[in-house]
Motif scaffolding. Structure first.
Motif, short mmCIF file in Angstrom:
data_model
loop_
_atom_site.label_atom_id
_atom_site.label_comp_id
_atom_site.label_asym_id
_atom_site.label_seq_id
_atom_site.Cartn_x
_atom_site.Cartn_y
_atom_site.Cartn_z
N ASP A 27 25.71 61.86 88.50
CA ASP A 27 26.29 61.25 87.30
C ASP A 27 27.79 61.54 87.24
OD1 ASP A 27 26.28 59.89 84.83
OD2 ASP A 27 26.15 61.78 83.72
N SER B 286 22.83 60.83 77.96
CA SER B 286 24.23 61.20 77.83
C SER B 286 24.65 61.00 76.40
CB SER B 286 25.11 60.36 78.76
OG SER B 286 25.23 59.05 78.27
N THR C 153 21.71 57.46 91.44
CA THR C 153 23.03 57.58 90.85
C THR C 153 23.09 56.77 89.57
OG1 THR C 153 25.41 57.20 91.23
CG2 THR C 153 23.89 55.63 92.22
N THR C 154 24.00 57.13 88.70
CA THR C 154 24.23 56.33 87.50
C THR C 154 25.30 55.27 87.74
OG1 THR C 154 25.89 57.93 86.70
CG2 THR C 154 23.61 58.25 85.99
N HIS C 155 25.81 55.21 88.96
CA HIS C 155 26.89 54.29 89.32
C HIS C 155 26.29 52.91 89.61
CE1 HIS C 155 30.52 52.67 90.92
NE2 HIS C 155 31.11 53.83 91.13
N THR C 156 26.26 52.05 88.61
CA THR C 156 25.59 50.75 88.76
C THR C 156 26.28 49.85 89.78
OG1 THR C 156 26.84 49.97 86.83
CG2 THR C 156 24.61 50.78 86.44
N VAL D 203 19.57 53.12 91.17
CA VAL D 203 20.34 53.39 89.95
C VAL D 203 19.40 53.94 88.89
CG1 VAL D 203 21.79 52.41 88.14
CG2 VAL D 203 22.02 51.60 90.50
N GLY E 193 19.02 55.76 84.95
CA GLY E 193 19.61 56.09 83.66
C GLY E 193 19.31 57.53 83.31
N VAL E 194 20.26 58.22 82.73
CA VAL E 194 20.06 59.61 82.31
C VAL E 194 20.59 59.78 80.90
CG1 VAL E 194 20.22 60.52 84.66
CG2 VAL E 194 22.29 60.34 83.27
N SER F 130 26.91 66.24 86.67
CA SER F 130 27.93 65.51 85.92
C SER F 130 29.34 65.91 86.31
CB SER F 130 27.74 65.73 84.41
OG SER F 130 26.48 65.25 84.00
N SER G 230 24.59 57.35 75.53
CA SER G 230 23.40 56.52 75.65
C SER G 230 22.89 56.10 74.28
CB SER G 230 22.30 57.27 76.41
OG SER G 230 21.84 58.35 75.65
N ILE H 188 20.74 66.87 86.88
CA ILE H 188 21.85 65.92 86.76
C ILE H 188 23.15 66.63 87.11
CG2 ILE H 188 23.08 64.36 85.21
CD1 ILE H 188 20.56 64.25 83.48
#
Length: 404
Positions: free
Chosen positions: A163, A207, A189-192, A202, A204-205, A305, A210, A303
């Protein structure tokens, strides 16, 4: 030559001026013969037992085209001319595309120190010009993938999510880092954008940004855990949202945080949310990851970050050089030319052998072989990912090694 009264134009920093000057000398004096260079890892990131190959595709993609910034080309030619180097040769070199043959191990291959991450054969002027670019990309690629592998090893089977790469300020580097994390073993990864470009999972986590109504994720304030869970349950029940993942609102750093995770699990179970997954944000070090996974804390997802990546030490080694190249034109830092070699794996041992078409080094790019649309990445179950010891590279029998 690096000092100049005229500022270097932006976006022209992919070329090293000393290497450019040397390449221009080769070009101006008509040394078109091929040379072979390779980039090898010389030092591993802390906590890593072996290198993880990554970055060869990106190195070629960066270097296969000529310089497109006309301001930089003009500036470099002027600087070269002021130092007695043919400015026209500089312009020609910078604008022509790469004409070379590249072999490299597939991304994800486990390698010991000294094993080639990248091997390239082509006109010596072109290779010298781009060697700084090759080495920079490979150092970041193998360094980041190797760091990711060490973090995954410390996670001991727990899913690790990147993330952090999405927050890197440079979009291209950001995508590259997300891909390196996957090479090293991250679950997603959260990098879409990187996921769409490079076929990465991809995920979602939770945050602070969110929206519960969209993702079913929630951040839980650690200082008021029980009240926060009760309020969360009321909101999800009222809105008919299926709660999926929860996470404390800060990194897990000590025993107090681990105990809070236990309390969070019990609170969720009390309200019937036994299937809700608990995420933990951890510092990007093997020690911090192992602290969580070796405890009894009920963590389902780790995660990262904070920036977990970093370049690692590499060296550029000349293997074959043109015979007519005068001694004064050779790189004085080199230890002398060697012979081209292939990598072979037997169990957990990797050895150097005389060059052949079969082995761990695969054709990646040549004038007859376009660069693949996406980098080739080993399956996560591939035996070539299995650990090797950094000191177990077996040198070739010099009496059997022949040039290409």
């Amino acid at each position: 030559m690096a000092d100049s009264p005229v500022p270097r134009p932006h976006y022209g920093g992919h070329f090293s001026l000393p290497q450019l000057a040397r390449a221009a000398v080769y070009h101006a004096h008509g040394y078109p013969a091929d040379a072979t260079f390779e980039v090898i890892p010389t030092e591993l990131p802390l906590g890593s037992s072996h290198a993880v190959a990554a970055g060869a595709w990106w190195a070629v993609e960066h270097a296969s085209r000529g310089a497109t910034n006309t301001a930089f080309v003009a500036w470099a030619a002027q600087r070269a001319a002021s130092m007695g180097v043919d400015g026209q040769a500089v312009t020609s070199l910078l604008t022509e595309p790469l004409h070379a043959e590249v072999e490299a191990p597939h991304a994800g291959t486990a390698l010991p120190l000294g094993a080639p991450l990248f091997q390239i054969t082509g006109p010596i002027a072109q290779l010298v010009l781009r060697m700084d670019r090759f080495q920079t990309v490979l150092s970041l690629g193998f360094g980041s993938a190797t760091r990711a592998a060490a973090l995954c090893k410390a996670a001991d089977g727990c899913s690790v999510i990147d993330d952090a790469s999405i927050h890197h300020p440079d979009p291209e580097t950001s995508s590259f880092l997300a891909w390196c994390g996957r090479v090293g073993g991250f679950s997603g990864t959260t990098h879409t954008t990187a996921g769409w470009q490079w076929e990465l999972p991809v995920v979602g986590v939770p945050s602070e940004h969110s929206k519960l109504c969209n993702l079913g994720d929630a951040m839980i304030p650690a200082d008021d855990l029980h009240a926060a869970v009760a309020g969360l349950v009321r909101r999800t029940t009222k809105s008919s949202v299926v709660l999926k993942r929860v996470c404390l609102d800060h990194e897990v750093t000590d025993e107090t945080d681990l105990d809070r995770l236990q309390q969070l699990r019990r609170a969720l179970n009390r309200y019937g949310h036994r299937r809700v997954r608990i995420c933990a944000r951890v510092a990007p070090t093997p020690e911090a990851v192992a602290t969580v996974t070796k405890s009894a804390a009920p963590v389902d997802i780790l995660i990262l970050s904070s920036p977990w990546w970093g370049a690692a030490s590499t060296a550029c080694v000349p293997l074959t050089l043109p015979g007519e190249l005068p001694a004064e034109a050779r790189n004085p830092a080199s230890r002398g030319p060697r012979q081209r070699r292939q990598l072979h794996r037997d169990g957990n041992q990797i050895s150097l052998q005389p060059w052949g078409s079969t082995g761990l080094l695969h054709p990646l790019y040549s004038p007859r072989l376009p660069l693949p649309v996406v980098p080739v990445l080993l399956s996560r179950r591939s035996p070539l990912r299995a650990s090797v010891h950094a000191e177990m590279l077996v040198p070739p029998d010099s009496s059997k090694v022949t040039g290409r």
